[in-house]
Motif scaffolding. Structure first.
Motif, short mmCIF file in Angstrom:
data_model
loop_
_atom_site.label_atom_id
_atom_site.label_comp_id
_atom_site.label_asym_id
_atom_site.label_seq_id
_atom_site.Cartn_x
_atom_site.Cartn_y
_atom_site.Cartn_z
N GLN B 51 0.83 -1.20 0.00
CA GLN B 51 0.00 0.00 0.00
C GLN B 51 0.86 1.25 0.00
N GLY B 52 0.53 2.16 -0.91
CA GLY B 52 1.24 3.43 -0.95
C GLY B 52 2.45 3.44 -1.86
N SER B 53 2.72 2.34 -2.53
CA SER B 53 3.85 2.31 -3.45
C SER B 53 3.50 1.51 -4.69
N GLU B 54 4.31 1.67 -5.70
CA GLU B 54 4.09 0.92 -6.93
C GLU B 54 4.35 -0.57 -6.70
N ALA B 55 3.60 -1.40 -7.40
CA ALA B 55 3.81 -2.83 -7.29
C ALA B 55 5.17 -3.21 -7.87
N THR B 56 5.75 -4.24 -7.30
CA THR B 56 7.03 -4.75 -7.78
C THR B 56 6.79 -6.04 -8.55
N TYR B 57 7.17 -6.04 -9.83
CA TYR B 57 6.88 -7.17 -10.72
C TYR B 57 8.08 -8.10 -10.83
N GLU B 58 7.78 -9.38 -10.93
CA GLU B 58 8.81 -10.39 -11.13
C GLU B 58 9.18 -10.46 -12.61
N SER B 59 10.31 -11.09 -12.84
CA SER B 59 10.78 -11.24 -14.21
C SER B 59 9.74 -11.98 -15.05
N GLY B 60 9.45 -11.43 -16.20
CA GLY B 60 8.48 -12.04 -17.10
C GLY B 60 7.08 -11.46 -17.00
N PHE B 61 6.88 -10.59 -16.05
CA PHE B 61 5.57 -9.95 -15.86
C PHE B 61 5.75 -8.44 -15.91
N VAL B 62 4.87 -7.76 -16.65
CA VAL B 62 5.00 -6.31 -16.83
C VAL B 62 3.70 -5.61 -16.44
N ILE B 63 3.85 -4.36 -16.06
CA ILE B 63 2.72 -3.59 -15.56
C ILE B 63 1.66 -3.37 -16.63
N ASP B 64 2.06 -3.23 -17.87
CA ASP B 64 1.07 -3.00 -18.93
C ASP B 64 0.14 -4.19 -19.10
#
Lengths: 115, 112
Positions: B51-64
């Motif tokens: 909460q309150g920060s951008e999500a952190t994505y694992e390798s192979g997964f993107v925010i778009d």
């Protein structure tokens, strides 16, 4: 990076008997946690048991116990007095302490308890 | 342990569309996680949502492809965007309590 290996894709056991599921892991970390999760056909992931790496004593939860061999990087799950409701996928998982709490899962073992 | 619910429990979607999955927890938690479980496979972490920060994505997964929201300490959403049949999976959210993670019941997504 951590890896978790479950070498038994499928196992079966007769009701009331004992079965042991194997799990090995690879890590260079010294502080970590190991878990066994159960996923029945309902697909709900259920935490079965947890082991802290710094503890020598093996964890026990009712009919479920582990054999934790830190030097061998082995973490097996023993289910005693198997019940039909134990039929499920079982996943071994690893988590480094203070490293984002990310769980790394093994490939799973499908356990069938036969009447 | 926390009680976690997910909506929807299952859905069948057409390729090219998007689906938003909701995860609700009955207590405030700092860390929430989203996992994918492809058919017959184990779980793979998609991202960590604090909460309150951008999500952190694992390798192979993107925010778009997998945008995540975390508006408060009891709720998160995962959107699967521009879906293809390869996105057919079970999507699970989990929460951290102490040194243990507890999972929601999962959302079974089928893309046709």
């Amino acid at each position: 990076a951590q890896t978790v290996t479950q070498s038994q894709p499928e196992m079966s056991v007769q009701e009331a008997e004992t079965v042991t599921l194997s799990c090995t892991y690879d890590t260079s970390e010294s502080n970590y946690y190991l878990f066994w999760y159960k996923q029945p056909p309902s697909r709900q992931m259920i935490l079965v048991i947890r082991q802290e790496a710094y503890k020598q004593q093996n964890a026990t939860e009712n009919r479920f116990s582990v054999n934790f061999q830190k030097a061998a990087k082995s973490f097996s799950l023993k289910i005693s007095d198997s019940q039909l409701g134990d039929t499920a996928m079982y996943f071994c998982a690893f988590m480094v302490d203070n490293a984002g709490n990310m769980l790394t899962f093994g490939g799973g073992t499908r356990l069938m308890v036969k009447p | 342990s926390a009680v976690i619910s997910q909506k929807p429990s299952r859905d069948i979607c057409q390729r090219g569309t998007s689906l938003t999955i909701q995860c609700q927890v009955d207590s405030q938690v700092t860390m929430m996680f989203w996992y994918r479980q492809q058919p017959g496979q184990s779980l793979t972490l998609i991202a960590t949502a604090n909460q309150g920060s951008e999500a952190t994505y694992e390798s192979g997964f993107v925010i778009d492809k997998f945008p995540i929201s975390r508006p408060n300490l009891t709720f998160s959403t995962l959107t699967v965007s521009n879906m293809s049949p390869e996105d057919s999976s079970i999507y699970l959210c989990s929460v951290q309590q102490g040194y243990e993670q507890y999972f929601g019941p999962g959302t079974r997504l089928t893309v046709t």
